[in-house]
Design an enzyme around this catalytic site. Structure first.
Site, PDB file in Angstrom:
ATOM      1  N   GLU A   1      -7.048   4.840   7.345  1.00  0.00           N
ATOM      2  CA  GLU A   1      -6.965   6.163   6.987  1.00  0.00           C
ATOM      3  C   GLU A   1      -8.212   6.814   6.322  1.00  0.00           C
ATOM      4  OE1 GLU A   1      -2.939   5.647   5.265  1.00  0.00           O
ATOM      5  OE2 GLU A   1      -2.481   4.949   7.270  1.00  0.00           O
TER       6      GLU A   1
ATOM      7  N   HIS B   1      -9.962   1.092   4.245  1.00  0.00           N
ATOM      8  CA  HIS B   1      -8.262   1.539   4.984  1.00  0.00           C
ATOM      9  C   HIS B   1      -8.695   2.709   6.136  1.00  0.00           C
ATOM     10  CE1 HIS B   1      -4.494   2.623   5.984  1.00  0.00           C
ATOM     11  NE2 HIS B   1      -4.090   1.484   5.718  1.00  0.00           N
TER      12      HIS B   1
ATOM     13  N   GLU C   1      -6.164  -4.788  10.163  1.00  0.00           N
ATOM     14  CA  GLU C   1      -4.921  -3.677  10.485  1.00  0.00           C
ATOM     15  C   GLU C   1      -5.514  -2.948  11.772  1.00  0.00           C
ATOM     16  OE1 GLU C   1      -2.906  -2.557   6.627  1.00  0.00           O
ATOM     17  OE2 GLU C   1      -4.375  -1.204   6.998  1.00  0.00           O
TER      18      GLU C   1
ATOM     19  N   GLY D   1       1.870   2.292  10.677  1.00  0.00           N
ATOM     20  CA  GLY D   1       2.860   3.459  10.705  1.00  0.00           C
ATOM     21  C   GLY D   1       3.511   3.810  12.000  1.00  0.00           C
TER      22      GLY D   1
ATOM     23  N   ASN E   1       1.062  -1.070  -0.100  1.00  0.00           N
ATOM     24  CA  ASN E   1      -0.089   0.067  -0.019  1.00  0.00           C
ATOM     25  C   ASN E   1       0.826   1.169  -0.045  1.00  0.00           C
ATOM     26  OD1 ASN E   1      -1.806   2.065   0.463  1.00  0.00           O
ATOM     27  ND2 ASN E   1      -2.260   1.388   2.647  1.00  0.00           N
ATOM     28  N   TRP E   2       0.985   1.787  -1.015  1.00  0.00           N
ATOM     29  CA  TRP E   2       1.903   2.944  -1.347  1.00  0.00           C
ATOM     30  C   TRP E   2       1.451   4.224  -0.685  1.00  0.00           C
ATOM     31  CZ3 TRP E   2       4.173   2.909  -7.222  1.00  0.00           C
ATOM     32  CH2 TRP E   2       4.787   1.911  -7.410  1.00  0.00           C
ATOM     33  N   LYS E   3       0.186   4.198  -0.279  1.00  0.00           N
ATOM     34  CA  LYS E   3      -0.386   5.417   0.321  1.00  0.00           C
ATOM     35  C   LYS E   3      -0.192   6.539  -0.651  1.00  0.00           C
ATOM     36  CE  LYS E   3      -0.103   3.463   4.800  1.00  0.00           C
ATOM     37  NZ  LYS E   3      -0.036   3.591   6.231  1.00  0.00           N
TER      38      LYS E   3
ATOM     39  N   GLY F   1       2.717  -1.164   4.278  1.00  0.00           N
ATOM     40  CA  GLY F   1       2.554   0.117   3.797  1.00  0.00           C
ATOM     41  C   GLY F   1       4.155   0.374   3.822  1.00  0.00           C
ATOM     42  N   GLY F   2       4.572   1.346   4.687  1.00  0.00           N
ATOM     43  CA  GLY F   2       6.060   2.019   4.655  1.00  0.00           C
ATOM     44  C   GLY F   2       7.050   1.008   3.968  1.00  0.00           C
TER      45      GLY F   2
ATOM     46  N   SER G   1       3.031  -2.025  10.255  1.00  0.00           N
ATOM     47  CA  SER G   1       4.302  -2.151  10.590  1.00  0.00           C
ATOM     48  C   SER G   1       4.833  -3.646  10.424  1.00  0.00           C
ATOM     49  CB  SER G   1       4.441  -1.828  12.159  1.00  0.00           C
ATOM     50  OG  SER G   1       4.092  -0.220  12.303  1.00  0.00           O
TER      51      SER G   1
HETATM   52  P1  PGA Z   1       2.399   0.452   7.562  1.00  0.00           P
HETATM   53  O1  PGA Z   1       1.076   0.648   7.001  1.00  0.00           O
HETATM   54  O2  PGA Z   1       2.761  -1.032   7.013  1.00  0.00           O
HETATM   55  O3  PGA Z   1       3.214   1.508   7.110  1.00  0.00           O
HETATM   56  O4  PGA Z   1       1.914   0.339   9.036  1.00  0.00           O
HETATM   57  C1  PGA Z   1       0.122  -0.378   6.601  1.00  0.00           C
HETATM   58  C2  PGA Z   1      -1.301   0.032   6.135  1.00  0.00           C
HETATM   59  O5  PGA Z   1      -1.649   1.064   6.357  1.00  0.00           O
HETATM   60  O6  PGA Z   1      -1.728  -0.680   5.302  1.00  0.00           O
END
Ligand code: PGA
Length: 247
Positions: free
Chosen positions: A96, A94, A165, A171, A9-11, A230-231, A209
């Protein structure tokens, strides 16, 4: 046994130059992965990434979809539009999106419905906040979030991918322990089993994470069928190492 699925997930990250470098780096080190791999990229880069991923075996994903089919919804992107660009997966709900864009359980369920109707697999995200976990409400929250999607999608529920999640792990560098994650995954699996005879073929991903150091242990749990990353999906070596853990 189903293959594991690792979805990046590049966000809201990337640029034409950075995306190309990242994808070329991934392809250079990928070999033949044991699992499936998808990249959920910002919508404006779908065409670029579709071209870069063509014929590679990596699947293209989006990060959001409108709950509406078409029409006067300025700024929105429909499932049919995503399909035009070869999108195979789309994140829905998600945390967010739930947190910053007010997406309710009902809206998330509709988004899953729209994706499925266009032949796109929704990756439905559920998860509790830290306050909810501390109040002992984790299972209640994730079950409520999933129930809305089951209710709206009926027997098609067997076509979704689910992602657990925990919001407090996204994050933050704090990962759920393997026991914490497996426990919630088992609860979600049981809920899916009550809704469909096909629950065992549904991928339930863990996200929050996930990194090169913790992926193997998480992915070894019986009800963890992959990761939503994500990251660590923004750095080719890290993402490749997670992909290699998905055996
Ligand atoms: P993260 O994000 O791996 O940076 O914690 C995961 C996500 O939000 O899908």
């Amino acid at each position: 046994m189903k293959k594991k699925l690792i979805a990046g997930n590049w966000k809201m990250n990337g640029s034409l130059a950075a995306n190309e470098a990242l994808i070329r780096g991934l392809l250079a080190g990928l070999g033949t992965p044991a699992g499936q791999v998808a990249l959920c990229v910002p919508a404006v880069y779908l065409a670029q990434c579709q071209a870069l991923l063509a014929g590679t075996g990596l699947d293209l994903g989006a990060q959001n979809v409108s709950e509406h089919e078409a029409g006067a919804y300025t700024g929105e992107i429909s499932a049919a539009m995503l399909r035009d660009f070869g999108v195979r997966y789309c994140l829905v709900g998600h945390s967010e999106r739930r947190q910053y864009h007010g997406e309710s359980d009902g809206v998330v369920a509709l988004k899953a419905l729209r994706a499925l109707a266009s032949g796109i697999t929704p990756i439905v995200c559920v998860g509790e906040t830290l306050a909810e976990r501390e109040a002992g409400k984790t299972e209640e929250v994730v079950r409520r979030q999933l129930a809305a999607v089951i209710h709206a999608n009926g027997h098609c529920i067997s076509e979704i991918v689910l992602a657990y999640e925990p919001v407090w792990a996204i994050g933050t560098g704090k990962t759920a322990s393997t026991e914490q994650a497996q426990q919630v995954h088992a609860v979600l699996r049981a809920q899916l089993k009550a809704a469909t005879a096909q629950a065992d073929r549904i991928h339930i991903l863990y996200g929050g994470s996930m990194n090169a150091a913790n992926a193997a242990q998480l992915l070894a749990q019986p009800d963890i069928d992959g990761g939503l990353v994500g990251g660590a999906s923004l750095k080719a070596p890290d993402f490749l190492s997670i992909i290699a853990s998905a055996v």
